[in-house]
Scaffold this motif. Structure first.
Motif, PDB file in Angstrom:
ATOM      1  N   LYS A  69       0.823  -1.200   0.000  1.00 34.47           N
ATOM      2  CA  LYS A  69       0.000   0.000   0.000  1.00 34.47           C
ATOM      3  C   LYS A  69       0.861   1.256   0.000  1.00 34.47           C
ATOM      4  CE  LYS A  69      -4.192  -1.802   2.202  1.00 34.47           C
ATOM      5  NZ  LYS A  69      -5.121  -1.665   3.344  1.00 34.47           N
ATOM      6  N   GLN A  70       1.975   1.180   0.743  1.00 36.00           N
ATOM      7  CA  GLN A  70       2.826   2.362   0.821  1.00 36.00           C
ATOM      8  C   GLN A  70       3.466   2.667  -0.520  1.00 36.00           C
ATOM      9  OE1 GLN A  70       6.328   2.102   3.295  1.00 36.00           O
ATOM     10  NE2 GLN A  70       6.095   4.235   3.928  1.00 36.00           N
ATOM     11  N   LYS A  81      -4.621  14.725  -0.020  1.00 39.22           N
ATOM     12  CA  LYS A  81      -5.338  14.290   1.188  1.00 39.22           C
ATOM     13  C   LYS A  81      -6.174  13.058   0.899  1.00 39.22           C
ATOM     14  CE  LYS A  81      -8.451  15.978   4.799  1.00 39.22           C
ATOM     15  NZ  LYS A  81      -9.225  17.150   5.302  1.00 39.22           N
ATOM     16  N   THR A  82      -6.831  13.041  -0.270  1.00 37.62           N
ATOM     17  CA  THR A  82      -7.640  11.886  -0.647  1.00 37.62           C
ATOM     18  C   THR A  82      -6.781  10.633  -0.778  1.00 37.62           C
ATOM     19  OG1 THR A  82      -9.150  13.350  -1.848  1.00 37.62           O
ATOM     20  CG2 THR A  82      -9.249  11.006  -2.367  1.00 37.62           C
ATOM     21  N   ARG A 127      -3.877  10.068   0.646  1.00 41.17           N
ATOM     22  CA  ARG A 127      -3.336   9.695   1.960  1.00 41.17           C
ATOM     23  C   ARG A 127      -4.363   8.934   2.780  1.00 41.17           C
ATOM     24  NH1 ARG A 127      -3.383  11.684   7.078  1.00 41.17           N
ATOM     25  NH2 ARG A 127      -4.611  13.523   6.511  1.00 41.17           N
ATOM     26  N   MET A 128      -5.594   9.386   2.780  1.00 44.29           N
ATOM     27  CA  MET A 128      -6.634   8.723   3.567  1.00 44.29           C
ATOM     28  C   MET A 128      -6.961   7.354   2.992  1.00 44.29           C
ATOM     29  SD  MET A 128      -9.114  11.983   4.416  1.00 44.29           S
ATOM     30  CE  MET A 128     -10.177  11.011   5.503  1.00 44.29           C
ATOM     31  N   ALA A 129      -6.920   7.229   1.677  1.00 37.35           N
ATOM     32  CA  ALA A 129      -7.212   5.934   1.051  1.00 37.35           C
ATOM     33  C   ALA A 129      -6.134   4.905   1.374  1.00 37.35           C
ATOM     34  CB  ALA A 129      -7.343   6.104  -0.455  1.00 37.35           C
ATOM     35  N   SER A 130      -4.879   5.349   1.513  1.00 41.46           N
ATOM     36  CA  SER A 130      -3.756   4.435   1.784  1.00 41.46           C
ATOM     37  C   SER A 130      -3.407   4.359   3.256  1.00 41.46           C
ATOM     38  CB  SER A 130      -2.521   4.881   0.989  1.00 41.46           C
ATOM     39  OG  SER A 130      -2.792   4.907  -0.388  1.00 41.46           O
ATOM     40  N   ASN A 131      -4.049   5.196   4.075  1.00 37.83           N
ATOM     41  CA  ASN A 131      -3.788   5.218   5.518  1.00 37.83           C
ATOM     42  C   ASN A 131      -2.306   5.457   5.819  1.00 37.83           C
ATOM     43  OD1 ASN A 131      -4.516   5.103   8.227  1.00 37.83           O
ATOM     44  ND2 ASN A 131      -4.142   2.880   8.362  1.00 37.83           N
ATOM     45  N   VAL A 132      -1.728   6.449   5.132  1.00 37.68           N
ATOM     46  CA  VAL A 132      -0.315   6.797   5.292  1.00 37.68           C
ATOM     47  C   VAL A 132      -0.213   7.983   6.235  1.00 37.68           C
ATOM     48  CG1 VAL A 132       1.754   7.644   4.105  1.00 37.68           C
ATOM     49  CG2 VAL A 132       0.288   5.938   3.018  1.00 37.68           C
ATOM     50  N   PRO A 133       0.681   7.949   7.222  1.00 32.69           N
ATOM     51  CA  PRO A 133       0.824   9.074   8.163  1.00 32.69           C
ATOM     52  C   PRO A 133       1.187  10.364   7.437  1.00 32.69           C
ATOM     53  CG  PRO A 133       1.982   7.145   8.972  1.00 32.69           C
ATOM     54  CD  PRO A 133       1.565   6.843   7.573  1.00 32.69           C
TER      55      PRO A 133
END
Length: 748
Positions: free
Chosen positions: A570-571, A600-601, A603-609
């Protein structure tokens, strides 16, 4: 005419013109002399630089340290003379008068000598400084030449290597230098290097690392293996102290003042620069010769360079084992010196020996002239210089006793070095890499384990009293152990690992330093279809920890992206999509708000800090600052707001942005100094400040943090120090605003 223009002009010289083969000989050890402690002249401290007082135990420059009772400098000059070098420029910083005096009595100064020697005193503190001095002096002919470190010993035909390099440059004019390396037979340094070379020996990547902590990941650039080329990744090659240079090398050092050493500074600088357009090749000793060439010689080519006590021991043993033939104690010594008589077991005897009938001399040892050995004493794998006296019932194992040393009855000397005239009284034990200075006396019953004794007081400060180590009537000071570290070192991430000192000490054993079992293979061939684990399976364990655990195996970074079936995470998906998003935003001129929403979209989809997003976005923007500082303002003015959206108005996040920028700029500065430097960093600070990426408080908080002083190494610290004018300007603006507010209040 600039240095660059001069180099280009020299490169166009008529190749048919015959020029003498020249060499620049670096007589100083550039830090290695410190490993010899009291046995050689130590480097003056800053406080002592202009003082006249004598320093150092034996007052002998490092290059005159005896190797098999002959100075290192003599060995190196002999090897250069034998290979056909006609002129040598010796650059000496420490011990100029001693070197001058030695040369005056040397056979190399005789009119009949085929080699011409020019001694040049220098204040250079690094090899890079020497090359810059060479460029300014214009002392070299317009031809390829050698740069050689004192302590080089070998039977390699360097003249032929230079000719081969010259022929290769005719086909590839961008070829600037050849790294002369050899497969390491045993680990003698605290670092190892990964070389990525093509089948025709062109060097594409060089990465150097300390042995401890072990390297977990090797970063091989994707460009090195694109296009289907076959690359050999080697972790078993090490420099022999020789580089073959074109006329462009010295001017390149002049133009890039951050190049201090050939490895890794100069080599990485050329390999990673898109502007210079230079290439480097490797001359691998022993592997660049045909089978017929090797068969025509009594022995294969061999070469190495003396640095620390462990390499000194390895080279001494190699010469005694006849690996450096025709250099051998019984056939050919430097300056046509005294020849020894070879006995069984590769034991060499000098003249006028006084040996007890019950003593035993065995296994790769050398006894100089007028040596005396008492009853029932054993000498194993050791070198005893002229006039050494050994008492009865002694054991001398893997040690080096310089001229005139005296060892009393019942002593054991193991893995240690005794200076000229050192005296060891009855019943002493000296072992584990101990060094005893010339003229020092160890009283009866002394036991030294990995310690150093000098006639001079410790240079590191007053050593703590340790009762019982030096016996009664001893003469000398006990220096702190070389591997001693402070009590706080365990908490300091930047503190050197003491095992890196241990591995270079005479008598050290890699197995005792938590290294894995040795592997016989050290060559890995990578192509586009290779496995990313191939380096791990073939890499020598002298360069890494045990590879039995796959998670500890070195991984070549970026190789997975070239594999058709490489698994994704995912990363990695996020980073790929993030780059595509930013590429579109920059190419199509999106607004900052739209670009921020898209990030932002993702980042939230991939759950990345959020911190990881900053670590990607900031270098991406800085990479697009064009020609350095002059273009940084426009780019940051346009896109700085995108970074500001990633801080959440939190001071800690703002400081994190500055640390990321500092690290990236420091790393690029080390590679491309022409575009990225302190001025570039100041533009970035100003851009971040003007686009609200950081506030006054965040800027000062970053400056006061401990991380800001350590991020990015030396370059990072230079950036931190260079930011002071910017912070002072902020402080002045704040003071002016306060004054204006006070004036307004007074007027009201």
């Amino acid at each position: 005419m600039s240095s660059k223009a001069q180099g280009a002009a020299l490169a166009k010289e008529d190749t048919k013109t015959e020029h003498p083969l020249q060499a620049i000989l670096l007589a100083d050890a550039w830090g290695e002399e410190q490993r010899w402690g009291p046995l050689v002249r130590r480097k003056r401290t800053d406080d002592e630089e202009y003082e006249d007082k004598e320093v150092g135990g034996e007052q002998r420059p490092w290059c005159l340290l005896p190797l098999l009772d002959t100075p290192l400098l003599a060995w190196t000059l002999e090897c250069l003379e034998t290979t056909g070098v006609q002129q040598v420029f010796i650059f000496v910083r420490d011990g100029v008068e001693e070197v001058r005096a030695w040369l005056a009595t040397s056979a190399f100064s005789l009119p009949s000598s085929p080699i011409s020697i020019v001694l040049r005193p220098t204040k250079a503190s690094t090899p890079g400084d020497v090359l810059r001095e060479v460029d300014s002096l214009q002392i070299l002919a317009p031809a390829d030449y050698l740069v050689v470190q004192a302590g080089y010993v070998g039977n390699v035909d360097l003249a032929q290597k230079v000719k081969d390099f010259t022929e290769r440059r005719k086909k590839d004019p961008a070829m600037t230098m050849s790294c002369v390396v050899a497969p390491s037979e045993s680990r003698t340094t605290s670092t190892f290097a990964i070389h990525a070379v093509s089948t025709d020996a062109q060097l594409f990547h060089y990465e150097q690392s300390s042995l401890f902590p072990s390297l977990k990941q090797a970063r091989l650039p994707r460009e090195a293996i694109e296009g289907g080329k076959e690359i050999h990744v080697r972790a078993d090659l090490e420099s022999i102290g020789v580089a073959i240079c074109s006329v462009e090398v010295a001017p390149l050092f002049t133009e890039n003042f951050d190049y201090q050493f050939f490895y890794p500074d100069f080599v990485n600088g050329l390999l990673t620069s898109d502007l210079l357009g230079k290439t480097i090749c490797c001359t691998i000793i022993g592997e660049d010769e045909t089978t017929e060439t090797q068969a025509s010689r009594r022995s294969a080519s061999w070469a190495a360079v003396v640095g620390n006590t462990r390499s000194y021991d390895a080279i001494s043993k190699a010469i005694l084992s006849r690996k450096a033939y025709p250099l051998a104690p019984d056939e050919n010594m430097p300056e046509n010196g005294h020849r020894y008589e070879q006995r069984r077991g590769r034991v060499y005897y000098g003249k006028d020996l006084d040996l007890s009938r019950t003593c035993a001399i065995s296994s790769t040892s050398l006894l100089g002239s007028s040596v005396t050995i008492g009853a029932s004493s054993t000498i194993t794998r050791s070198v005893l210089s002229n006039s050494v006296t050994i008492g009865a019932n002694c054991r001398i194992i893997n040690s080096y006793l310089f001229a005139g040393a005296v060892v009393g009855d019942g002593c054991e000397i193991r893995d240690s070095v005794l200076g000229e005239g050192a005296r060891i009284e009855t019943g002493c034990v000296v072992e584990s890499g101990s060094l005893v200075a010339a003229g020092a006396v160890l009283g009866q019953g002394t036991k030294l384990v990995g310690r150093r004794v000098s006639l001079e007081e410790p240079v590191e400060g007053d050593a703590e009293e340790e009762e019982g180590i030096l016996g009664p009537n001893s003469t000398g000071y006990l220096w702190p152990a070389e591997t001693e570290v402070s009590e706080d070192s365990d908490d300091d991430e930047d503190a050197p690992d003491s095992r890196n000192y241990d591995v270079t000490r005479l008598g050290s054993h890699l197995a005792s330093l938590s290294l894995g079992n040795s592997s016989s293979s050290s060559l890995s061939t990578l192509s586009r279809a290779s496995s990313s684990s191939s380096l791990a399976s073939d890499m020598s364990d002298a360069e890494a920890t045990s590879l039995s655990n796959p998670t500890d195996a070195p991984v070549i970074q970026g190789l997975e992206s070239l594999m058709p079936d490489a698994p994704s995470t995912k990363q990695s998906d996020f980073l790929s999509e993030c780059r595509q998003s930013l590429d579109r935003s920059f190419a199509e001129g999106h607004t900052v708000d739209n670009a921020a929403i898209e990030l932002k979209t993702l980042r939230m989809a991939s759950n990345v800090p959020l911190g990881e997003v900053r670590q990607f976005v900031i270098p991406y923007i800085l990479e697009r600052c064009g020609e350095g500082a002059k273009d940084a303002s426009a780019v940051l003015d346009r896109w700085g707001g995108l970074v500001a959206n990633l801080t959440g108005d939190q001071e800690e996040a703002m400081e994190h942005c500055l640390l990321i920028a500092q690290r990236w700029i420091a790393e690029v500065w080390a590679k491309e100094s022409e575009q990225v430097d302190v001025r570039f960093f100041l533009r970035v600070l100003k851009g971040f400040y003007e686009t609200d990426v950081v506030t006054d408080e965040a800027a000062f908080g970053w400056y006061k943090s401990t991380e800001a002083r350590s991020v990015g190494g030396e370059k990072g610290r230079a950036l931190w120090a260079g930011s002071k004018p910017f912070l002072e300007a902020i402080a002045e603006d704040s003071d002016d605003e306060d004054d204006d507010e006070e004036d307004d209040e007074d007027s009201n």
